[in-house]
Design an enzyme around this catalytic site. Structure first.
Site, PDB file in Angstrom:
ATOM      1  CG  ASP A   1      12.460   8.053 -16.151  1.00 29.49           C
ATOM      2  OD1 ASP A   1      12.260   9.193 -16.919  1.00 29.49           O
ATOM      3  OD2 ASP A   1      13.596   8.262 -16.433  1.00 29.49           O
TER       4      ASP A   1
ATOM      5  CG  ASP B   1       7.139  11.659 -18.335  1.00 30.13           C
ATOM      6  OD1 ASP B   1       6.527  10.446 -18.664  1.00 30.13           O
ATOM      7  OD2 ASP B   1       8.733  11.876 -17.650  1.00 30.13           O
TER       8      ASP B   1
ATOM      9  CG  ASP C   1       1.603  -2.852  -0.090  1.00 32.90           C
ATOM     10  OD1 ASP C   1       2.072  -1.591   1.032  1.00 32.90           O
ATOM     11  OD2 ASP C   1       0.568  -2.858  -0.592  1.00 32.90           O
TER      12      ASP C   1
ATOM     13  CG  ASP D   1      11.597  12.934 -16.202  1.00 27.27           C
ATOM     14  OD1 ASP D   1      10.950  14.119 -16.876  1.00 27.27           O
ATOM     15  OD2 ASP D   1      11.604  11.991 -17.102  1.00 27.27           O
TER      16      ASP D   1
ATOM     17  CD  GLU E   1       2.877  -1.309   4.431  1.00 16.42           C
ATOM     18  OE1 GLU E   1       2.364  -1.621   3.978  1.00 16.42           O
ATOM     19  OE2 GLU E   1       2.062   0.287   4.524  1.00 16.42           O
TER      20      GLU E   1
HETATM   21  O1  ISL Z   1      -1.294   4.228   7.088  1.00 20.18           O
HETATM   22  C1  ISL Z   1      -2.282   4.156   6.028  1.00 20.18           C
HETATM   23  C2  ISL Z   1      -3.479   3.953   5.783  1.00 20.18           C
HETATM   24  O2  ISL Z   1      -4.558   4.683   6.635  1.00 20.18           O
HETATM   25  C3  ISL Z   1      -1.195   4.280   4.665  1.00 20.18           C
HETATM   26  O3  ISL Z   1      -0.310   5.023   5.218  1.00 20.18           O
HETATM   27  C4  ISL Z   1      -0.885   3.263   4.146  1.00 20.18           C
HETATM   28  O4  ISL Z   1      -2.665   2.956   3.445  1.00 20.18           O
HETATM   29  C5  ISL Z   1      -0.370   1.728   5.091  1.00 20.18           C
HETATM   30  O5  ISL Z   1       0.709   2.436   5.646  1.00 20.18           O
HETATM   31  C6  ISL Z   1      -0.705   0.933   4.353  1.00 20.18           C
HETATM   32  O6  ISL Z   1       0.684   1.249   3.238  1.00 20.18           O
HETATM   33  C7  ISL Z   1       1.186   0.435   2.044  1.00 20.18           C
HETATM   34  O7  ISL Z   1      -0.635  -0.039   1.391  1.00 20.18           O
HETATM   35  C8  ISL Z   1      -1.022   0.550   1.064  1.00 20.18           C
HETATM   36  C9  ISL Z   1      -0.458   1.551   0.011  1.00 20.18           C
HETATM   37  O8  ISL Z   1      -1.393   3.017  -0.881  1.00 20.18           O
HETATM   38  C10 ISL Z   1       1.198   2.557   0.723  1.00 20.18           C
HETATM   39  O9  ISL Z   1       1.876   2.981  -0.360  1.00 20.18           O
HETATM   40  C11 ISL Z   1       1.541   0.584   1.454  1.00 20.18           C
HETATM   41  O10 ISL Z   1       3.239   1.750   1.806  1.00 20.18           O
HETATM   42  C12 ISL Z   1      -2.121   0.382  -0.412  1.00 20.18           C
HETATM   43  O11 ISL Z   1      -1.770  -0.511  -1.366  1.00 20.18           O
END
Ligand code: ISL
Length: 571
Positions: free
Chosen positions: A43, A39, A212, A35, A266
């Site tokens: 950041d 705050d 994601d 930070d 992911e």
């Molecule tokens: O295992 C999971 C669900 O129970 C979480 O670790 C996670 O939601 C999953 O791995 C997917 O993660 C990604 O999408 C989510 C977000 O909360 C996570 O931080 C992200 O890495 C929703 O966007």
């Protein structure tokens, strides 16, 4: 260049080399990193101020968790404006400065794009929700509410994946929080708008994206109920939509193919058998996947279960085998969604924390795939000593508490006992920079989230001052990795899959043979070296400066000792 990268001309050219295969990536969770304006919230200028610390490790890229404007219901994974920086993180000028400051240190910037869903405050959803005849209605997944909840899909954050909208009486889909409505990727206008967002950031100079839950973007819009077995782990059904590969190939054709951009998906819910469908280079979809098979080996939902080293090793061998020669894996033990590696797979007791954190680093940086280091892993930061549910921040914890504890399914004690081992919040406590107030993370009186009380002992300043620290070991390990292409492109073979305490594997590229041995126990273990017709050189251990020729056929590994040995080709 030191030996190992001077591959002879034929071998070097026979390798199809990619920067993102050779890169070591450092993941930053901006809320908790540094930070700069007192705050209490991390950041972008704070990150800029720490780039020399990051560059000092020898990493090649940063994965920046979402930096976009967001109401922070899910700490940024609920994006309100894809072209705006969260006010608390700074400005677009700050982002451009971060990009340039990283580039000046030969560090690429990968940003985290959440394309399966937006925030419910995104203008698209505000318009979509305004009425059934809204031009944006079909940007999201709505179903008529007259028949009640459309099906039995669960949200990962507790409860149903369908939220009733009082204005229209219809339901909208949200695999995560109700404040994270799922986009309707079957709508070509959604795809076109998403592709424009990707071009916006690529044109600014980012080097790629962490995508994601990208396998979730395609839905079977007939929405059949999940079976009881599917309900146990819905991610496998959610990641199996009918058009996911069509959309990823379109994304590649329309956007990625026009840039030298890396994509890491992911792969929540993608089995190792299906992984090649996402990353086989001939399919032109993604470059690599973040698999959950290792970090969720000892999990049943929010519950912690046991794990064994043979099972742990078997996952890596299976992932390596199924991804094949034309796919690629991300290798990691930590991220913002998982407990701290040294507490999860190492031994975070005072006696073994340092050794085991280094041993786990040896694993992450010598397996076949791109290594991802999570902020604080280079210091051996540990899980947080949570006691009460009020101490947690994570919306997933709150949602699961409501469903399972308030719903009368489990006792508070049982729930907390598991979350003390599995919670995502362990990885989200502020970075520990020094032994001063708030671990040097912020000059504010109160940081947004509690600092781990062990910051007085575990912090960057202490590690930088100690030649035998975890941070210093990461430096030596990353330098060794860079000097030995066999640790990037070499074949991987587990030499003793059944051993309950030792993880021993070979990485071979041409005449270069490297052997990695890791003692995952508190007892000494005897390592029997394979006879290779030449003596082994001890290149690096995590416990001592031991190096040089190994003249015996056995090496005694101390508790949590890791060793990297080599027989390097003479050609
Ligand atoms: O295992 C999971 C669900 O129970 C979480 O670790 C996670 O939601 C999953 O791995 C997917 O993660 C990604 O999408 C989510 C977000 O909360 C996570 O931080 C992200 O890495 C929703 O966007």
């Amino acid at each position: 260049m030191s030996k190992g990268t001077e591959l002879d001309f034929d071998r070097q050219n026979s390798l199809e080399r990619h920067w993102w295969k050779e890169a070591v990536v450092y993941q930053i969770y901006p809320l908790s990193f540094a930070d700069s304006d007192a705050d209490g919230i991390g950041d972008l200028p704070g990150i800029i101020g720490k780039l020399d610390y990051i560059a000092g490790l020898g990493v090649d890229a940063i994965w920046l968790c979402p930096h976009f404007d967001s109401p922070n219901v899910d700490n940024g994974y609920d994006i309100r404006d894809y072209r705006k920086v969260l006010r608390e993180f700074g400005t677009m000028d700050d982002f451009d400065r971060l990009l340039e400051a990283a580039r000046s240190r030969n560090i690429r910037l990968i940003i985290d794009l959440v394309l399966n869903h937006t925030s419910d405050q995104h203008e698209w959803f505000v318009e979509s929700r305004s009425g059934r005849d809204s031009p944006k209605r079909n940007y999201y997944v709505w179903r008529d509410g007259s028949g009640g909840v459309p099906n039995n899909f669960p949200s990962f954050f507790g409860g149903s994946a369908w939220q009733k909208d009082d204005a229209s009486g219809d339901y909208y889909l949200h695999y995560f929080a109700k404040e994270q409505p799922d986009l309707n990727w079957d709508n070509p206008h959604v795809r076109a708008d998403v592709f424009d967002i990707m071009r916006f950031w690529l044109d600014k100079g980012v080097a790629g994206f962490r995508l994601d839950v990208i396998p979730f973007i395609s839905k079977d819009q007939t929405f059949p109920d999940l079976t009881p077995e599917q309900l146990e782990a819905p991610q496998f059904a959610y990641s199996d939509g009918p058009l996911v590969h069509d959309y990823l190939q379109e994304m590649n054709r329309e956007v990625l193919a026009h840039y030298d951009a890396m994509t890491v998906g992911e792969a929540y819910g993608v089995t190792d058998v299906k992984a090649p469908l996402f990353v086989d280079e001939d399919r032109h979809e993604l470059d690599m996947l973040i698999s959950f098979d290792v970090v969720r080996l000892d999990r049943n939902g929010w519950r912690k279960t046991d794990w064994s080293l043979p099972a742990f090793k078997a996952v890596y061998s299976r992932l390596d085998r199924t991804i094949g020669a034309s796919g690629w894996n991300a290798i990691f033990l930590s991220n913002h969604d998982n407990p701290r590696a040294v507490s999860h797979f190492g031994d975070d007791t005072p006696e073994f924390r340092v050794a085991s954190a280094k041993a786990l680093a040896t694993l992450v940086l010598t397996l076949r795939g791109t290594p991802f280091i999570y902020q604080g892993e280079e210091l051996g930061m540990t899980n947080f000593p949570f006691q009460h549910v009020e101490e947690f921040d994570d919306i997933e914890v709150k949602g699961q508490w409501a469903e399972h504890v308030l719903g009368g399914k489990v006792s508070p004690e049982c729930f907390i006992a598991h979350l003390r081992q599995t919670s995502r919040d362990h990885a989200r406590t502020p970075m520990q920079w020094n032994g001063n107030t708030n671990a040097g993370f912020t000059a504010a009186e109160k940081p947004w989230f509690a600092v781990n009380p062990n910051y007085t002992e575990i912090n960057a300043e202490a590690d930088l001052a100690n030649e035998n620290s975890i941070y210093r070991y990461f430096q030596r390990l990353i330098a060794l990795r860079r000097s030995k292409l066999a640790l990037t492109y070499g074949d991987y073979v587990d030499l003793d899959p059944a051993h309950k305490k030792l993880f021993v594997y070979m990485r071979t590229l041409g005449a270069d043979r490297l052997l990695v041995a890791i003692n995952f126990s508190r007892e000494p273990q005897l390592l029997e070296l394979p006879a290779m017709g030449a003596s082994w050189d001890l290149l690096l251990t995590n416990l001592s400066g031991r190096q040089g020729k190994v003249l015996s056929s056995e090496v005694q590994l101390a508790p949590w000792e890791s060793a990297i040995l080599g027989i390097l080709g003479t050609d």
